[in-house]
Design a protein around this motif. Sequence first.
Motif, short mmCIF file in Angstrom:
data_model
loop_
_atom_site.label_atom_id
_atom_site.label_comp_id
_atom_site.label_asym_id
_atom_site.label_seq_id
_atom_site.Cartn_x
_atom_site.Cartn_y
_atom_site.Cartn_z
N PRO A 180 11.07 10.79 6.60
CA PRO A 180 11.91 9.88 7.17
C PRO A 180 11.16 8.84 8.20
CG PRO A 180 11.54 11.96 8.45
CD PRO A 180 11.10 11.96 7.25
N VAL A 181 11.58 7.39 7.86
CA VAL A 181 10.91 6.25 8.48
C VAL A 181 11.34 6.09 9.95
CG1 VAL A 181 10.82 3.89 8.61
CG2 VAL A 181 11.02 4.95 6.49
N LYS A 182 10.43 6.29 10.85
CA LYS A 182 10.49 5.90 12.26
C LYS A 182 10.16 4.59 12.53
CE LYS A 182 10.02 10.66 13.19
NZ LYS A 182 9.28 11.73 13.64
N LEU A 183 10.99 3.82 13.27
CA LEU A 183 10.72 2.44 13.69
C LEU A 183 10.58 2.64 15.29
CD1 LEU A 183 13.45 0.47 11.91
CD2 LEU A 183 10.97 0.58 11.32
N ASN A 184 9.39 2.38 15.84
CA ASN A 184 8.75 2.49 17.05
C ASN A 184 9.27 1.05 18.00
OD1 ASN A 184 8.20 4.92 16.94
ND2 ASN A 184 6.22 4.34 16.88
N VAL A 185 10.06 0.99 18.75
CA VAL A 185 10.21 -0.37 19.49
C VAL A 185 9.77 -0.27 20.96
CG1 VAL A 185 12.10 -2.16 20.00
CG2 VAL A 185 12.42 -0.48 18.03
N LEU A 245 21.03 -0.47 13.12
CA LEU A 245 20.48 -0.33 12.07
C LEU A 245 20.46 1.02 11.43
CD1 LEU A 245 16.87 -1.83 12.39
CD2 LEU A 245 18.34 -2.73 11.13
N THR A 246 20.75 1.92 12.56
CA THR A 246 21.15 3.54 12.04
C THR A 246 22.46 3.77 11.50
OG1 THR A 246 21.66 4.31 14.14
CG2 THR A 246 19.40 4.04 14.03
N LEU A 247 23.26 2.77 11.73
CA LEU A 247 24.70 3.00 11.11
C LEU A 247 24.42 3.03 9.62
CD1 LEU A 247 26.63 0.93 13.70
CD2 LEU A 247 26.72 3.28 13.29
N ASP A 248 23.68 2.06 8.91
CA ASP A 248 23.45 1.74 7.60
C ASP A 248 22.23 2.40 6.91
OD1 ASP A 248 25.63 0.13 8.04
OD2 ASP A 248 24.51 -1.63 8.56
N HIS A 249 21.27 2.88 7.58
CA HIS A 249 20.16 3.47 6.91
C HIS A 249 19.64 4.78 7.65
CE1 HIS A 249 19.27 -0.76 5.34
NE2 HIS A 249 19.77 -1.19 6.49
N PRO A 250 18.86 5.49 6.77
CA PRO A 250 18.44 6.74 7.46
C PRO A 250 17.23 6.67 8.08
CG PRO A 250 18.09 6.57 5.22
CD PRO A 250 18.65 5.55 5.37
N TRP A 251 17.20 5.67 8.95
CA TRP A 251 15.98 5.38 9.75
C TRP A 251 16.13 5.86 11.23
CZ3 TRP A 251 16.00 -0.62 8.22
CH2 TRP A 251 15.76 -0.69 6.76
N HIS A 252 14.92 6.05 11.74
CA HIS A 252 15.21 6.68 13.19
C HIS A 252 14.54 5.66 14.22
CE1 HIS A 252 16.43 10.14 11.23
NE2 HIS A 252 15.55 9.95 10.33
N MET A 306 0.81 -1.29 -0.05
CA MET A 306 -0.09 -0.06 0.08
C MET A 306 0.95 1.27 0.05
SD MET A 306 -3.13 -0.88 2.84
CE MET A 306 -3.81 0.80 2.86
N GLY A 307 2.19 1.18 0.15
CA GLY A 307 2.87 2.25 0.49
C GLY A 307 2.87 3.43 -0.89
N ALA A 308 3.14 3.08 -2.02
CA ALA A 308 2.90 3.99 -3.03
C ALA A 308 1.66 4.55 -3.12
CB ALA A 308 3.48 3.20 -4.41
N ALA A 309 0.82 3.88 -3.05
CA ALA A 309 -0.80 4.42 -3.22
C ALA A 309 -0.89 5.56 -1.82
CB ALA A 309 -1.80 3.41 -3.13
N LEU A 310 -0.45 5.22 -0.70
CA LEU A 310 -0.76 6.29 0.39
C LEU A 310 0.13 7.25 0.13
CD1 LEU A 310 -0.51 3.45 3.27
CD2 LEU A 310 -2.39 5.10 2.94
N ALA A 369 10.48 -1.41 6.36
CA ALA A 369 11.21 0.03 6.46
C ALA A 369 11.50 0.39 5.14
CB ALA A 369 12.33 -0.07 7.53
N ALA A 370 12.34 -0.59 4.32
CA ALA A 370 12.85 -0.45 3.18
C ALA A 370 11.62 0.03 2.21
CB ALA A 370 13.55 -1.32 2.65
N ALA A 371 10.68 -0.67 2.20
CA ALA A 371 9.46 -0.58 1.19
C ALA A 371 8.96 0.93 1.55
CB ALA A 371 8.44 -1.49 1.54
#
Length: 335
Positions: free
Chosen positions: A163-168, A185-192, A113-117, A153-155
């Motif tokens: 910016p993709v945020k991951l809630n743990v 993960l934050t060392l290799d990706h622009p993820w928060h 659904m990501g692209a349509a959203l 997250a990559a999708a």
Amino acid sequence: MNAPPMNAPALRDQFGRSIEYLRISVTDRCNFRCIYCMPQEGLPWLPKADILSYEEIAELVRQLAPLGLRRLRITGGEPTIRPQLTTLVSLLRAIPGIEDIALSTNGARLPEMGAALKAAGIDRVNISADSLRPERVLKIARRDLGFDTRTVAAAAEAAGLGPVKLNVVVMRGINDDEVEDFARLTLDHPWHVRFIELMPVGELRSLTWDHVVPSEEVLERASRVAPLADVAAGTGPRGNGPARYLRYAGAPGTIGVITPMTHTYCGSCNRVRLTADGRLRTCLYGDHEVDLRGPLRAGEPLEPHFRRALAEKPREHDLLQMQVGGLRALSQVGG
Ligand code: SAM
Ligand code: SF4
């Protein structure tokens, strides 16, 4: 982005906090059963007739935007399981004054659904991700929906929802041994990656206060990977959240902590919540709710009801005084 309406008076509560951020729950249902949120058998779901239609939600936002509402988050329950969610997003996107629309999701449907959203008008996503190990996701979310945190997250990133945020949600003895893996993960990706303290809401049948891991401990574990430095105010990832952000030297992503248990941010709280059945909650943790569905369906103006709700917004919550299970699940109140 739509131009803000001219001369919109800021909405302020009785303590002078300006309210410009609304979290909209579009459903109380979910395709997961996270152990900290819902029992395995689900919860007593709201009757469909009680749930606001997309047009009703849009009308409510149309009436609030001229009063200073600027940012929205669509949440639930799991918002992506409500049919034709893109219809709502398009309606909201067309409202003058709304600058930012974010989505909170467990991510299971983001690859499809990501692209349509994005095309409909979602700016960015927060994805719940409590483990990087598929067998453990099964134990925490209690559903097998082909969920893989890195893929999801990559999708989202590929769909332009960054910016993709991951809630743990960190739980002692359940996933706290993955703090360093998530932080890496934050060392290799622009993820928060944002570590959230477990809260005593919902039934939490199998969880107790002993499962709460204070954010200081989480940051101590993350700093075993490499030294962490605070991200200067205003240069962290865009958003409305109360997180403190830190970064490893040279890393594209950041690490954040959300600390409802050990610190409150009530003094700077700029948010209110709309439940799926049209009640406005001015504090996540109290019982203060004002019904907007009745006036909305009766064709009455909502502004007086909104101002009344804000006048009652409490100064702060006191989670530590509450019993475990003493509050409704976040899925029921638009967490
Ligand atoms: N289903 C979507 C999701 O999981 O992102 C949106 C709704 S969910 C209720 C919103 C957030 O609340 C998620 O990040 C989830 O981890 C968090 N949450 C739910 N129950 C919680 C609890 N007891 N303690 C801390 N966070 C909780
Ligand atoms: Fe569903 Fe989100 Fe609650 Fe998990 S946290 S059960 S994904 S609403």
